[in-house]
Scaffold this active site. Sequence first.
Site, PDB file in Angstrom:
ATOM      1  N   CYS A   1     -31.159  -2.208  -9.563  1.00 27.09           N
ATOM      2  CA  CYS A   1     -32.136  -3.005  -8.960  1.00 27.09           C
ATOM      3  C   CYS A   1     -33.502  -2.473  -9.488  1.00 27.09           C
ATOM      4  O   CYS A   1     -34.256  -2.995  -8.958  1.00 27.09           O
ATOM      5  CB  CYS A   1     -31.970  -2.764  -7.521  1.00 27.09           C
ATOM      6  SG  CYS A   1     -31.835  -1.135  -7.115  1.00 27.09           S
TER       7      CYS A   1
ATOM      8  N   HIS B   1       0.757  -1.261   0.148  1.00 20.99           N
ATOM      9  CA  HIS B   1      -0.093  -0.051   0.153  1.00 20.99           C
ATOM     10  C   HIS B   1       0.752   1.251  -0.087  1.00 20.99           C
ATOM     11  O   HIS B   1       0.379   2.197  -0.670  1.00 20.99           O
ATOM     12  CB  HIS B   1      -1.096   0.051   1.005  1.00 20.99           C
ATOM     13  CG  HIS B   1      -0.467  -0.081   2.668  1.00 20.99           C
ATOM     14  ND1 HIS B   1       0.026  -1.221   3.137  1.00 20.99           N
ATOM     15  CD2 HIS B   1      -0.396   1.158   3.209  1.00 20.99           C
ATOM     16  CE1 HIS B   1       0.318  -0.930   4.341  1.00 20.99           C
ATOM     17  NE2 HIS B   1       0.139   0.475   4.616  1.00 20.99           N
TER      18      HIS B   1
HETATM   19  C1  PCO Z   1     -28.440  -0.617  -7.252  1.00 25.21           C
HETATM   20  N1  PCO Z   1     -27.253  -0.033  -6.998  1.00 25.21           N
HETATM   21  C2  PCO Z   1     -26.822   0.582  -8.098  1.00 25.21           C
HETATM   22  C3  PCO Z   1     -25.500   1.292  -7.735  1.00 25.21           C
HETATM   23  C4  PCO Z   1     -25.218   2.503  -8.645  1.00 25.21           C
HETATM   24  N2  PCO Z   1     -25.779   2.080 -10.121  1.00 25.21           N
HETATM   25  C5  PCO Z   1     -24.825   2.518 -10.929  1.00 25.21           C
HETATM   26  C6  PCO Z   1     -25.317   2.183 -12.501  1.00 25.21           C
HETATM   27  C7  PCO Z   1     -24.496   1.512 -13.354  1.00 25.21           C
HETATM   28  C8  PCO Z   1     -24.974   1.036 -14.683  1.00 25.21           C
HETATM   29  O1  PCO Z   1     -25.163   2.342 -15.377  1.00 25.21           O
HETATM   30  C9  PCO Z   1     -24.346  -0.052 -12.592  1.00 25.21           C
HETATM   31  C10 PCO Z   1     -22.837   1.784 -13.438  1.00 25.21           C
HETATM   32  O2  PCO Z   1     -26.608   1.939 -12.536  1.00 25.21           O
HETATM   33  O3  PCO Z   1     -23.731   3.284 -10.983  1.00 25.21           O
HETATM   34  O4  PCO Z   1     -27.091   0.605  -9.166  1.00 25.21           O
HETATM   35  C11 PCO Z   1     -29.489  -1.182  -6.614  1.00 25.21           C
HETATM   36  S1  PCO Z   1     -29.353  -1.759  -4.978  1.00 25.21           S
END
Ligand code: PCO
Length: 189
Positions: A160, A75
């Site tokens: 999600c 690190h």
């Molecule tokens: C979902 N959590 C997330 C985290 C943040 N999501 C994102 C975007 C991405 C696709 O464009 C995954 C980069 O959705 O940063 O989605 C549910 S708990």
Amino acid sequence: MDNKKINVLICCTGSVAALKIPEIVARLLQEKIEVKVVTTDRALHFFDSSTLSIPVLTDADEWKAWTKRGDPVLHIDLRKWADILVIAPLDANTLAKISNGICDNLLTCVVRAWDLKKPLFFAPAMNTYMWEHPLTYEQIEKLESWGYREIPVVEKTLVCGDKGAGAMAEVSTIVEIILEERGRLVTDR
Ligand code: PCO
């Protein structure tokens, strides 16, 4: 020595947005930037590190590197190597750890040892409910008080299915910010 060469350390935590890591790395390599990735073990769930042509370092590498006095301390070597540190994605868990000084893995140890005179950017990514919790704002403010710079989240439909703020900034935004910083660093050399 090539004065324009810069070393960028991408620190990747366990948000689903880690699936963007291969794209971020590819874009930086196209720009002739030297790249290394430090990842938490959880983040490895979201991308295949064996497809990357650059070093991808995990906790196991930290422990492998050191067996006796005089051996390298990974690190610390990484914090010396990097000209710019970018935490992308920064998940809620690692945000909480960093804002409290916790360093219990390779990634958080590099951040804890970071030279505050060098640039550090962070691109948060988390579900909207987590994003909107008052802790998030408090912890981000703390990081900013040390000079760390936020690459703001965007609103979109998250993995999600929920719609709202909390998605990691677009890859193009993250790369542009790194390129701008490279411009500043090389003119100062
Ligand atoms: C979902 N959590 C997330 C985290 C943040 N999501 C994102 C975007 C991405 C696709 O464009 C995954 C980069 O959705 O940063 O989605 C549910 S708990």
